[in-house]
Scaffold this motif. Structure first.
Motif, mmCIF file in Angstrom:
data_model
loop_
_atom_site.group_PDB
_atom_site.id
_atom_site.type_symbol
_atom_site.label_atom_id
_atom_site.label_comp_id
_atom_site.label_asym_id
_atom_site.label_seq_id
_atom_site.Cartn_x
_atom_site.Cartn_y
_atom_site.Cartn_z
ATOM 1 N N ASP A 171 0.804 -1.223 0.000
ATOM 2 C CA ASP A 171 0.000 0.000 0.000
ATOM 3 C C ASP A 171 0.837 1.273 0.000
ATOM 4 O OD1 ASP A 171 0.943 -0.345 2.566
ATOM 5 O OD2 ASP A 171 -0.948 0.133 3.560
ATOM 6 N N ARG A 172 2.145 1.143 -0.217
ATOM 7 C CA ARG A 172 3.037 2.299 -0.229
ATOM 8 C C ARG A 172 3.844 2.349 -1.527
ATOM 9 N NH1 ARG A 172 2.112 1.098 4.965
ATOM 10 N NH2 ARG A 172 2.325 2.692 6.568
ATOM 11 N N PRO A 204 -2.441 12.532 -10.632
ATOM 12 C CA PRO A 204 -3.719 12.324 -9.930
ATOM 13 C C PRO A 204 -3.525 11.627 -8.593
ATOM 14 C CG PRO A 204 -3.468 10.710 -11.686
ATOM 15 C CD PRO A 204 -2.310 11.675 -11.830
ATOM 16 N N THR A 205 -4.460 11.827 -7.704
ATOM 17 C CA THR A 205 -4.452 11.149 -6.404
ATOM 18 C C THR A 205 -5.837 10.580 -6.127
ATOM 19 O OG1 THR A 205 -5.114 13.111 -5.136
ATOM 20 C CG2 THR A 205 -2.745 12.778 -5.506
ATOM 21 N N SER A 224 -0.995 8.781 -4.362
ATOM 22 C CA SER A 224 -0.764 8.393 -5.756
ATOM 23 C C SER A 224 -1.532 7.138 -6.149
ATOM 24 C CB SER A 224 0.732 8.171 -5.997
ATOM 25 O OG SER A 224 1.395 9.397 -6.177
ATOM 26 N N ILE A 225 -1.982 7.112 -7.398
ATOM 27 C CA ILE A 225 -2.783 6.012 -7.930
ATOM 28 C C ILE A 225 -1.897 5.113 -8.788
ATOM 29 C CG2 ILE A 225 -4.752 5.390 -9.363
ATOM 30 C CD1 ILE A 225 -5.945 8.128 -8.715
ATOM 31 N N VAL A 226 -1.863 3.828 -8.449
ATOM 32 C CA VAL A 226 -1.141 2.826 -9.226
ATOM 33 C C VAL A 226 -2.087 1.672 -9.496
ATOM 34 C CG1 VAL A 226 0.821 1.239 -9.296
ATOM 35 C CG2 VAL A 226 1.066 3.463 -8.176
ATOM 36 N N SER A 230 -5.280 3.781 -5.028
ATOM 37 C CA SER A 230 -4.497 4.863 -4.429
ATOM 38 C C SER A 230 -3.708 4.328 -3.234
ATOM 39 C CB SER A 230 -5.398 6.029 -4.027
ATOM 40 O OG SER A 230 -6.500 5.594 -3.259
ATOM 41 N N ARG A 231 -2.503 4.848 -3.080
ATOM 42 C CA ARG A 231 -1.560 4.335 -2.081
ATOM 43 C C ARG A 231 -1.185 5.426 -1.075
ATOM 44 N NH1 ARG A 231 -0.696 -1.093 -4.649
ATOM 45 N NH2 ARG A 231 -1.620 -0.687 -6.667
ATOM 46 N N ILE A 232 -0.255 5.081 -0.206
ATOM 47 C CA ILE A 232 0.361 6.038 0.698
ATOM 48 C C ILE A 232 1.635 6.542 0.028
ATOM 49 C CG2 ILE A 232 1.412 6.373 2.958
ATOM 50 C CD1 ILE A 232 -0.331 4.083 3.994
#
Length: 516
Positions: A171-172, A204-205, A224-226, A230-232
């Motif tokens: 998640d990071r 984008p976030t 941030s979106i991957v 979205s992550r930390i």
């Protein structure tokens, strides 16, 4: 040669001299291979071998049936980074600053001068590998890494001959694999930039662009979106290097299998740390929808598959009888840890923590009492034991098994509990210190568990878990009250005083002193 960061003034002994005779023994063909399968956020009650009725994990069940299954095994902390630090160094993480839950751009938390579990196996003549989740930092200092070049220091500086890791955790950011200190599949035309302070212009976030998400955050996790998640943290670039979330388990398991195959003719130590069942939970299509409990249940099945692949490889290569396999988890379970994946809604009667109170982050038993199995076919008889054991002791215990004398200052909190790990001793440790997310400590000895007064909220509303934090002392009789329902501190003030004093001695590094 590594110098050891001492807690007390000690003498550094040249490893080449100390271990010469021991290494010669360890390099003999009969030296057992060692594999640690380290789950992520999987609780005691998440596996069917520990009595779970709503999930079936047959490969883990088979492992348990062929080895020693521990009912009183603990990680050293109720969160990831400190638990892993303690396991790999043999030192309680609360003794060191900077060992809390690490951001994705954290510098190397285990410094190169630190003697580690991997160093120990390496000194014994083993090929050493780390595959999977790392979450212990990379590079020299936080936020200064060159993700587009060679990351130094990295795992090769703390004893691992080979590494293929997630840079931090699922998640990071950065959401990339790192092999031997270099990001995998990175294009020089699309460099990676990482920040945990501010976003990059135009990126984008999850907070500002929820329409781009395939999975909505429940709390936090909105940067941030991957891959639509979205992550930390904030990340830009590196598109060709990004992992695919539904392929993480396959990728890591494949690398673990390849490591075993490549080193089948020499002793090896493999630290195989899975992403499952950490958030974000994105099971492969083979497992999606199969558990009936949503993605969290599905990745439990996926974890079981990974275990099965490792064990099948050992059998295929004729290594299953000369390989010690230990399966455990870094901390207790959490259901909602930041994403709306229906884990809470679909939990049903399943109890991830089993009969224990609390969970990840908590001082209560479900925070650190984790699944644990040791299998050594033909050498260790199948058994179930309630001996008190802790992952922090793997270092001293395996040193004993291999006939190695640890250097002065190494693994200061690790105890030789080899007989307990091999099922020969039913008592295990005389006491154990546990650490929760707020670094509040507790101590277990015999029937008693004492939780020191500490700061922090008693209930983490985000994750729905009791933390164990209280301004008042807590005392539980685990023999009579396994679920820690009745605080008997007021009934037994002498016991509270005795355990409080013992805990203070341990904090002051006066370890090894008997209980008064």
């Amino acid at each position: 040669m590594k110098s050891i960061p001492f807690i007390l003034p000690l003498v550094t002994v040249p490893l080449s001299l100390v271990h010469a005779e021991k290494r010669e023994k360890a390099e003999m063909p009969q030296s057992p291979n060692v594999i640690f399968i380290y789950a992520d956020d999987i609780g005691y009650g998440d596996l069917s071998c520990n009595g779970a009725k709503t999930i079936c994990t047959p490969h883990v069940e088979r492992l348990a049936a062929e080895g020693v299954r521990f009912t009183n095994a603990h990680s050293a902390a109720a969160t990831s980074t400190p638990a892993r630090y303690a396991m790999l160094t043999g030192e309680y993480a609360w003794r060191r600053k900077g060992t809390g839950i690490a951001d994705g751009d954290a510098g190397m938390i285990i410094r190169p001068e630190r003697y580690t579990l991997a160093d120990m196996f390496h000194e014994a003549g083993y090929v050493t590998g780390a595959i999977g989740k790392w979450h212990l930092g990379l590079g020299d200092q936080t936020g200064t890494q060159d993700w587009n070049g060679q990351l130094k220091p990295c795992l090769s500086d703390i004893g691992f001959d080979y590494s293929y890791i997630m840079a931090a955790t699922g998640d990071r950011v950065p959401c990339v694999f790192v092999e031997n200190g270099r990001v995998v599949n990175l294009s020089p035309d699309d460099p990676i930039y990482v920040s945990y302070k501010k976003n990059f212009p135009g990126e984008p976030t999850g907070k500002n662009n929820p329409e781009l998400l395939v999975m909505q955050p429940s709390h936090g996790h909105n940067q941030s979106i991957v891959n639509g998640i979205s992550r930390i943290g904030f990340m830009k670039g590196g598109k060709s290097a990004l992992w695919k979330d539904d392929q993480i388990a396959d990728e890591l398991t494949h690398k673990a299998v390849s490591f075993i195959e490549e080193h089948k003719n020499q002793p090896f130590f493999l630290y195989f740390a899975t992403q499952d069942a950490h958030v974000p939970r994105v099971p492969n299509e083979r497992f999606a929808g199969k558990s009936g409990m949503g993605p969290r249940g599905d990745v439990l099945l996926q974890f079981d598959w990974s275990v099965g692949e490792v064990m099948a490889t050992l059998k295929r290569l004729g290594l299953d009888k000369n390989t010690i396999v230990i399966l455990s988890s870094d901390n207790g379970p959490v259901v909602d840890d930041g994403y709306k994946d229906n884990a809470v809604e679909l939990l049903g009667e399943h109890k991830p923590g089993g009969p224990f109170r609390g969970g990840k982050y908590s001082s209560y038993e479900a925070g650190t009492r984790v699944p644990c199995i040791l299998r050594w076919a033909g050498r260790v008889k199948p058994a179930v034991t309630d001996a008190l054991v802790c992952q922090i002791d793997w270092m001293a215990s395996f040193a004993s098994l291999l006939g190695i004398d640890l250097p002065e200052g190494a693994a200061p909190d690790s105890e030789d509990c080899l007989d307990a790990w091999l099922g020969k001793d039913t008592q295990g440790r005389s006491y154990l210190v546990e650490q929760n997310a707020q670094n509040n400590l507790s101590i277990i000895t015999g029937e008693w568990k004492y939780i020191e007064p500490g700061e922090g909220q008693p209930f983490n509303k985000n994750v729905g878990i009791e933390t164990g934090n209280s301004p008042y002392p807590q005392l539980y009789n685990l023999y009579k009250d396994l679920g820690e329902k009745e605080n008997v501190a007021e009934k037994y003030p002498k016991q509270v005083k005795k355990l409080s004093r013992q805990l203070e001695k341990i904090k002051d590094n006066r370890v090894g002193l008997p209980l008064e």
